[in-house]
Design a protein around this motif. Structure first.
Motif, mmCIF file in Angstrom:
data_model
loop_
_atom_site.group_PDB
_atom_site.id
_atom_site.type_symbol
_atom_site.label_atom_id
_atom_site.label_comp_id
_atom_site.label_asym_id
_atom_site.label_seq_id
_atom_site.Cartn_x
_atom_site.Cartn_y
_atom_site.Cartn_z
ATOM 1 N N LYS A 166 -13.559 66.237 35.042
ATOM 2 C CA LYS A 166 -14.572 65.324 35.565
ATOM 3 C C LYS A 166 -13.898 64.370 36.548
ATOM 4 O O LYS A 166 -12.674 64.194 36.534
ATOM 5 N N ALA A 167 -14.707 63.770 37.402
ATOM 6 C CA ALA A 167 -14.169 62.797 38.344
ATOM 7 C C ALA A 167 -13.835 61.514 37.589
ATOM 8 O O ALA A 167 -14.683 60.942 36.912
ATOM 9 N N LEU A 168 -12.589 61.058 37.697
ATOM 10 C CA LEU A 168 -12.143 59.914 36.915
ATOM 11 C C LEU A 168 -12.265 58.598 37.669
ATOM 12 O O LEU A 168 -12.157 57.537 37.067
ATOM 13 N N ASP A 169 -12.453 58.634 38.968
ATOM 14 C CA ASP A 169 -12.554 57.411 39.757
ATOM 15 C C ASP A 169 -13.862 57.426 40.537
ATOM 16 O O ASP A 169 -14.407 58.475 40.843
ATOM 17 N N GLY A 170 -14.371 56.242 40.836
ATOM 18 C CA GLY A 170 -15.626 56.156 41.563
ATOM 19 C C GLY A 170 -15.418 55.982 43.051
ATOM 20 O O GLY A 170 -14.378 55.476 43.489
ATOM 21 N N PRO A 171 -16.384 56.391 43.869
ATOM 22 C CA PRO A 171 -16.279 56.208 45.320
ATOM 23 C C PRO A 171 -16.218 54.728 45.696
ATOM 24 O O PRO A 171 -16.780 53.880 45.005
ATOM 25 N N MET A 172 -15.518 54.403 46.786
ATOM 26 C CA MET A 172 -15.458 53.027 47.259
ATOM 27 C C MET A 172 -16.681 52.708 48.104
ATOM 28 O O MET A 172 -17.252 53.593 48.751
ATOM 29 N N ASP A 173 -17.068 51.425 48.094
ATOM 30 C CA ASP A 173 -18.200 51.012 48.908
ATOM 31 C C ASP A 173 -17.724 50.649 50.319
ATOM 32 O O ASP A 173 -16.525 50.694 50.617
ATOM 33 N N GLN A 174 -18.682 50.257 51.176
ATOM 34 C CA GLN A 174 -18.339 49.996 52.573
ATOM 35 C C GLN A 174 -17.380 48.814 52.706
ATOM 36 O O GLN A 174 -16.478 48.826 53.556
ATOM 37 N N ALA A 175 -17.550 47.788 51.884
ATOM 38 C CA ALA A 175 -16.668 46.622 51.968
ATOM 39 C C ALA A 175 -15.236 46.997 51.622
ATOM 40 O O ALA A 175 -14.283 46.550 52.284
ATOM 41 N N ALA A 176 -15.056 47.822 50.588
ATOM 42 C CA ALA A 176 -13.709 48.239 50.201
ATOM 43 C C ALA A 176 -13.077 49.113 51.285
ATOM 44 O O ALA A 176 -11.878 49.008 51.566
ATOM 45 N N TYR A 177 -13.899 49.966 51.888
ATOM 46 C CA TYR A 177 -13.381 50.811 52.963
ATOM 47 C C TYR A 177 -12.960 49.957 54.159
ATOM 48 O O TYR A 177 -11.917 50.201 54.783
ATOM 49 N N ALA A 178 -13.752 48.927 54.475
ATOM 50 C CA ALA A 178 -13.414 48.034 55.584
ATOM 51 C C ALA A 178 -12.094 47.309 55.321
ATOM 52 O O ALA A 178 -11.281 47.131 56.236
ATOM 53 N N ARG A 179 -11.877 46.896 54.073
ATOM 54 C CA ARG A 179 -10.603 46.229 53.744
ATOM 55 C C ARG A 179 -9.435 47.184 53.961
ATOM 56 O O ARG A 179 -8.378 46.786 54.470
ATOM 57 N N MET A 180 -9.613 48.445 53.585
ATOM 58 C CA MET A 180 -8.550 49.427 53.773
ATOM 59 C C MET A 180 -8.288 49.656 55.259
ATOM 60 O O MET A 180 -7.130 49.755 55.692
ATOM 61 N N VAL A 181 -9.338 49.735 56.062
ATOM 62 C CA VAL A 181 -9.173 49.893 57.512
ATOM 63 C C VAL A 181 -8.430 48.694 58.100
ATOM 64 O O VAL A 181 -7.515 48.850 58.930
ATOM 65 N N ASN A 182 -8.790 47.485 57.669
ATOM 66 C CA ASN A 182 -8.115 46.288 58.194
ATOM 67 C C ASN A 182 -6.639 46.250 57.809
ATOM 68 O O ASN A 182 -5.803 45.803 58.600
ATOM 69 N N GLU A 183 -6.311 46.713 56.614
ATOM 70 C CA GLU A 183 -4.904 46.809 56.212
ATOM 71 C C GLU A 183 -4.163 47.779 57.148
ATOM 72 O O GLU A 183 -3.019 47.524 57.544
ATOM 73 N N ALA A 184 -4.824 48.879 57.480
ATOM 74 C CA ALA A 184 -4.203 49.853 58.389
ATOM 75 C C ALA A 184 -4.017 49.251 59.773
ATOM 76 O O ALA A 184 -2.971 49.449 60.418
ATOM 77 N N LEU A 185 -5.003 48.513 60.252
ATOM 78 C CA LEU A 185 -4.897 47.900 61.574
ATOM 79 C C LEU A 185 -3.755 46.890 61.632
ATOM 80 O O LEU A 185 -3.048 46.783 62.647
ATOM 81 N N MET A 186 -3.529 46.157 60.544
ATOM 82 C CA MET A 186 -2.410 45.215 60.504
ATOM 83 C C MET A 186 -1.074 45.957 60.546
ATOM 84 O O MET A 186 -0.131 45.520 61.218
ATOM 85 N N ALA A 187 -0.987 47.106 59.841
ATOM 86 C CA ALA A 187 0.239 47.900 59.867
ATOM 87 C C ALA A 187 0.486 48.458 61.266
ATOM 88 O O ALA A 187 1.630 48.522 61.734
#
Length: 373
Positions: free
Chosen positions: A103-124
């Motif tokens: 079974k899937a053990l983790d849930g999908p991320m929402d748009q806000a969480a995805y945006a935070r991940m994108v911003n972390e990438a942009l800083m890198a």
């Protein structure tokens, strides 16, 4: 387009219900192939052994090592054409054991969480540690007992230019993909590698690649440069470069360059290992991008953005990148989608790009199963 239905649906349901280890696939313009093992175990091989194998089906997960390249060694090979009728399979049930993961053990991320991940990438990227990283997310679609065979057959008609593949192994469970992206092809002595990156909505994408935005053109150039470096390290002296061109894949379009060379003296297995994962699905520099993904993506990609396809078969080798794919569970399917982040990326736009990509399968699911919940 005429699609083989009756015999194919019967055979696929037989394989799925009995939890056989198998792969069914259609390369654009060719018949559907069904490869079935009598035993459930898939073989883990390294490059030396892989170069010696013939007529097998390769499954390379995204985060591969030499020990995680899997090969199906089929005992039965069936071809399905438009006029293929009912067919009987009598293979025994696979060895006991639930598919991985059950079974899937983790849930999908929402748009806000995805945006935070994108911003972390942009800083890198701004710090200079990354040039590009491909961030993925998952999207669950609730379905009561998904009709996986029907989804496969619908995709054959709806996506005639894609590589459609359905595979089940005890290591990874059931996966279904519709990829527009070939990793490599070898026919005779000729080896062809695809460099595909940059995404736009098909309705907005200019027919002339030079009219695409700087972000998309830079993204595609990074992939092409990486492929050329890999071929050069492998001893290739001459490469013919064709493109970029616009490749339309369902409701999105990409920039596409083909690099063609002679396979004389090349280890095809080593070339595959060196190419995968490309900057189109990971990023660049590869090791830095992989470290970033491990730290920031909350899910295991498993087979998403890996590679699969027939290996040194009668028609040669043709491996495809496993994008536009889903993992099938008892009560839902999990879609995997991603997008390349570069200095010109904007979080809202990147989220919309992944939504466009998810629609490849959502439309097919909606047509066969009714309203998505």
């Amino acid at each position: 387009m005429n699609t083989p239905c009756s015999g194919l649906r019967e055979a696929l349901k037989h394989c799925l219900e009995r939890r056989l280890t198998f792969a069914a696939f259609r390369i654009a313009g060719q018949a559907v192939q069904l490869l079935v093992q009598r035993t459930s175990k898939v073989h883990h091989v390294g490059t030396t052994e892989l170069d010696t194998l013939r007529n097998v089906f390769v499954i390379a997960p995204f985060a591969h090592t030499q020990r995680t390249i899997l090969v199906l060694q089929p005992d039965e090979r069936l071809s399905f054409h438009a006029d293929t009728g009912p067919i009987e399979l009598t293979f025994p049930e696979s060895a006991p054991g639930e598919p991985y993961p059950p079974k899937a053990l983790d849930g999908p991320m929402d748009q806000a969480a995805y945006a935070r991940m994108v911003n972390e990438a942009l800083m890198a990227i701004e710090r200079g540690t990354l040039r590009k990283v491909v961030l993925s997310r998952t999207k669950d679609v609730a379905l009561q007992a998904p009709d996986t065979a029907d989804l496969f057959i619908r995709a054959l008609s709806d996506l005639p230019s894609a590589f459609i593949c359905l595979a089940r192994t005890p290591d990874h469970g059931t996966w279904l993909g519709a990829s527009p992206e070939r990793l490599l092809r070898k026919k005779g002595e000729q080896v062809e590698v695809d460099a595909i990156a940059g995404t736009m909505s098909a309705s907005d994408a200019p027919a002339d690649p030079s009219q695409w935005g700087r972000k998309e053109r830079d993204e595609q150039a990074l992939v092409t440069e990486q492929v050329e470096r890999v071929l050069s390290r492998g001893g290739v002296r001459s490469v013919d470069v064709h493109g970029p061109e616009v490749l339309r894949a369902g409701n999105v379009a990409h920039l596409h360059t083909r690099l063609i060379t002679s396979g004389t003296g090349l280890s095809l297995a080593r070339l595959m290992m060196d190419l995968h994962p490309t900057p189109a699905v990971c990023g660049t520099p590869t090791d830095v991008a992989m470290t970033f993904l491990t730290a920031h993506e909350p899910h295991d990609r498993v087979l998403y953005a890996g590679a699969w396809g027939p290996w040194q078969a009668d028609n040669g080798t043709e491996l495809f990148v496993n994008i536009r794919c889903m993992q099938v569970f008892d009560q839902h399917v999990r879609l995997y989608v991603g997008g390349g982040i570069t200095a010109g990326s904007e979080p809202g736009h990147e989220w919309e790009e992944t939504e466009h990509k998810a629609q490849t399968w959502e439309r097919i699911i909606r047509a066969g199963q009714g309203r998505i919940t």
